[in-house]
Design an enzyme around this catalytic site. Structure first.
Site, PDB file in Angstrom:
ATOM      1  N   ARG A  65       3.367  -1.693  10.546  1.00  0.00           N
ATOM      2  CA  ARG A  65       4.498  -1.814  11.473  1.00  0.00           C
ATOM      3  C   ARG A  65       4.853  -3.215  11.944  1.00  0.00           C
ATOM      4  O   ARG A  65       6.044  -3.502  12.100  1.00  0.00           O
ATOM      5  CB  ARG A  65       4.277  -0.859  12.660  1.00  0.00           C
ATOM      6  CG  ARG A  65       4.497   0.593  12.230  1.00  0.00           C
ATOM      7  CD  ARG A  65       3.860   1.573  13.174  1.00  0.00           C
ATOM      8  NE  ARG A  65       2.407   1.529  13.093  1.00  0.00           N
ATOM      9  CZ  ARG A  65       1.588   2.263  13.831  1.00  0.00           C
ATOM     10  NH1 ARG A  65       2.084   3.094  14.721  1.00  0.00           N
ATOM     11  NH2 ARG A  65       0.275   2.177  13.686  1.00  0.00           N
ATOM     12  N   ASP A 116     -13.274  15.048  -4.571  1.00  0.00           N
ATOM     13  CA  ASP A 116     -13.341  16.333  -5.274  1.00  0.00           C
ATOM     14  C   ASP A 116     -14.588  16.293  -6.158  1.00  0.00           C
ATOM     15  O   ASP A 116     -15.386  15.361  -6.056  1.00  0.00           O
ATOM     16  CB  ASP A 116     -12.051  16.529  -6.105  1.00  0.00           C
ATOM     17  CG  ASP A 116     -11.701  18.008  -6.292  1.00  0.00           C
ATOM     18  OD1 ASP A 116     -12.637  18.810  -6.529  1.00  0.00           O
ATOM     19  OD2 ASP A 116     -10.521  18.361  -6.236  1.00  0.00           O
ATOM     20  N   THR A 136     -11.361   5.991  10.648  1.00  0.00           N
ATOM     21  CA  THR A 136     -11.375   5.429  12.011  1.00  0.00           C
ATOM     22  C   THR A 136     -10.796   6.409  13.029  1.00  0.00           C
ATOM     23  O   THR A 136     -10.904   6.189  14.223  1.00  0.00           O
ATOM     24  CB  THR A 136     -10.609   4.088  12.076  1.00  0.00           C
ATOM     25  OG1 THR A 136      -9.384   4.228  11.374  1.00  0.00           O
ATOM     26  CG2 THR A 136     -11.409   2.967  11.460  1.00  0.00           C
ATOM     27  N   LYS A 162       0.852  -1.192   0.000  1.00  0.00           N
ATOM     28  CA  LYS A 162       0.000   0.000   0.000  1.00  0.00           C
ATOM     29  C   LYS A 162       0.884   1.238   0.000  1.00  0.00           C
ATOM     30  O   LYS A 162       1.745   1.404   0.858  1.00  0.00           O
ATOM     31  CB  LYS A 162      -0.880   0.012   1.252  1.00  0.00           C
ATOM     32  CG  LYS A 162      -1.740   1.267   1.374  1.00  0.00           C
ATOM     33  CD  LYS A 162      -2.703   1.165   2.534  1.00  0.00           C
ATOM     34  CE  LYS A 162      -2.184   1.742   3.815  1.00  0.00           C
ATOM     35  NZ  LYS A 162      -2.083   3.204   3.830  1.00  0.00           N
ATOM     36  N   ASP A 207      -3.372   4.300  -2.127  1.00  0.00           N
ATOM     37  CA  ASP A 207      -4.311   4.791  -1.111  1.00  0.00           C
ATOM     38  C   ASP A 207      -4.265   6.319  -1.065  1.00  0.00           C
ATOM     39  O   ASP A 207      -3.624   6.902  -0.185  1.00  0.00           O
ATOM     40  CB  ASP A 207      -3.880   4.158   0.230  1.00  0.00           C
ATOM     41  CG  ASP A 207      -4.686   4.623   1.418  1.00  0.00           C
ATOM     42  OD1 ASP A 207      -5.822   5.090   1.228  1.00  0.00           O
ATOM     43  OD2 ASP A 207      -4.177   4.505   2.554  1.00  0.00           O
ATOM     44  N   LYS A 236      -7.231   8.289  -1.453  1.00  0.00           N
ATOM     45  CA  LYS A 236      -8.521   8.759  -0.894  1.00  0.00           C
ATOM     46  C   LYS A 236      -9.019  10.015  -1.603  1.00  0.00           C
ATOM     47  O   LYS A 236      -9.191  11.082  -0.985  1.00  0.00           O
ATOM     48  CB  LYS A 236      -8.395   9.031   0.601  1.00  0.00           C
ATOM     49  CG  LYS A 236      -7.940   7.825   1.426  1.00  0.00           C
ATOM     50  CD  LYS A 236      -7.996   8.140   2.909  1.00  0.00           C
ATOM     51  CE  LYS A 236      -7.582   6.982   3.777  1.00  0.00           C
ATOM     52  NZ  LYS A 236      -6.150   6.675   3.751  1.00  0.00           N
TER      53      LYS A 236
HETATM   54  O1  C5P Z   1       1.353   0.116  10.991  1.00  0.00           O
HETATM   55  P1  C5P Z   1      -0.104  -0.226  10.872  1.00  0.00           P
HETATM   56  O2  C5P Z   1      -0.350  -1.720  10.671  1.00  0.00           O
HETATM   57  O3  C5P Z   1      -0.932   0.325  12.014  1.00  0.00           O
HETATM   58  O4  C5P Z   1      -0.546   0.494   9.521  1.00  0.00           O
HETATM   59  C1  C5P Z   1      -1.859   0.494   9.062  1.00  0.00           C
HETATM   60  C2  C5P Z   1      -1.977   1.268   7.796  1.00  0.00           C
HETATM   61  O5  C5P Z   1      -3.348   1.371   7.450  1.00  0.00           O
HETATM   62  C3  C5P Z   1      -1.447   2.694   7.877  1.00  0.00           C
HETATM   63  O6  C5P Z   1      -0.958   3.039   6.580  1.00  0.00           O
HETATM   64  C4  C5P Z   1      -2.689   3.507   8.211  1.00  0.00           C
HETATM   65  O7  C5P Z   1      -2.618   4.829   7.767  1.00  0.00           O
HETATM   66  C5  C5P Z   1      -3.749   2.740   7.423  1.00  0.00           C
HETATM   67  N1  C5P Z   1      -5.110   2.902   7.887  1.00  0.00           N
HETATM   68  C6  C5P Z   1      -5.513   2.582   9.175  1.00  0.00           C
HETATM   69  N2  C5P Z   1      -6.822   2.747   9.541  1.00  0.00           N
HETATM   70  C7  C5P Z   1      -7.705   3.210   8.653  1.00  0.00           C
HETATM   71  C8  C5P Z   1      -7.331   3.526   7.366  1.00  0.00           C
HETATM   72  C9  C5P Z   1      -5.995   3.360   6.999  1.00  0.00           C
HETATM   73  O8  C5P Z   1      -4.708   2.134   9.978  1.00  0.00           O
HETATM   74  N3  C5P Z   1      -8.957   3.314   9.024  1.00  0.00           N
END
Ligand code: C5P
Length: 238
Positions: A215, A65, A123, A33, A60, A62
């Site tokens: 992560r 517009d 979220t 992503k 991603d 988003k």
């Molecule tokens: O490191 P981690 O597993 O928390 O990363 C989750 C990814 O998903 C990040 O790029 C975060 O911005 C994205 N994301 C999220 N929750 C959402 C939408 C996107 O954690 N509702």
């Protein structure tokens, strides 16, 4: 077929990506992503770079517009050959339809039209913020379900959502409707700033169609082993 978790490439530069990829065998084709922070630093060249190495991309960005602008932007996104991309459902049904149309127009012959999904309520938005900032007076859950139904009506493939929302969204939409879920953590992994997490195994059981994991893989001591373990759990083989 084996499903790959989508790795959130929340890196600041191409150099960081190159360094991260040295942990993986060259023939391990990943699904990654790319979000706006990386895209706005490195541009379409980063998509091309990863595609040339055989990796699949969820772009991603988003988009939100006026329909005409989103349609034209989506033409360009489709030309990059990404697998999945997204818009904000708050842009409305007409904007989402225009986005889909743009993807169809921009897709090269012999290629598949990218899957198009929508963000419902972020979220990071609390129910209180939604009431006050957006003046939406229903519950957060009702708003998420409403946006999911609008997304389906517009002919999109699905939504980005919390794994905890998947069951209700699947109940409210048709069988093909996709739920892509971030906030995934294997047992015992650090939660970080995520509030409501779920394991890959549980996410599969409750019907997530794609999981996004950042992560737990990108910050792992051994990213490849961590990736393989999460992939196993996601495929119910752990
Ligand atoms: O490191 P981690 O597993 O928390 O990363 C989750 C990814 O998903 C990040 O790029 C975060 O911005 C994205 N994301 C999220 N929750 C959402 C939408 C996107 O954690 N509702």
């Amino acid at each position: 077929m084996e499903q790959r978790p989508i790795i959130a490439f929340d890196f600041a530069s191409k150099q960081e990506i190159e360094k991260f990829l040295t942990h993986f065998p060259l023939d391990e084709k990943l699904f990654v992503k790319i979000g706006m922070e990386l895209f706005y630093q490195e541009g379409p060249a980063i998509v091309k770079f990863l595609r040339l190495q055989g990796h699949d991309i969820f772009l991603d960005l988003k988009l939100h517009d006026i329909p005409n602008t989103v349609q034209k932007a989506m033409r360009g996104i489709a030309k990059m050959g990404v697998k999945i991309t997204n818009v904000h459902a708050a842009g409305g049904i007409e904007m989402m339809q225009a986005a889909k149309q743009g993807l169809i127009e921009g897709t090269k012959e012999n290629q598949n039209v990218p899957e198009l999904i929508a963000v419902t309520q972020l979220t990071s938005t609390s129910e209180g913020q939604m009431h006050e900032d957006q003046l939406i007076s229903v519950s957060l859950e009702e708003s998420v379900l409403h946006y999911a139904k609008c997304t389906e009506k517009a002919g999109l493939n699905g939504v980005v959502c919390s794994a905890h929302e998947v069951k209700k969204i699947h109940e409210a939409t048709n069988n093909d409707f996709i739920c892509l879920t971030p906030g995934i953590r294997p047992q015992g992994a650090s939660v970080g700033d995520q509030k409501r997490v779920m394991t890959p195994e549980k996410a599969r059981k409750i019907g997530s169609n794609y999981i996004v994991v950042g992560r737990p893989i990108t910050q792992a001591e051994d990213p490849y082993q961590s990736y393989l373990q999460i992939k196993k759990e996601w495929n119910g083989e752990a």
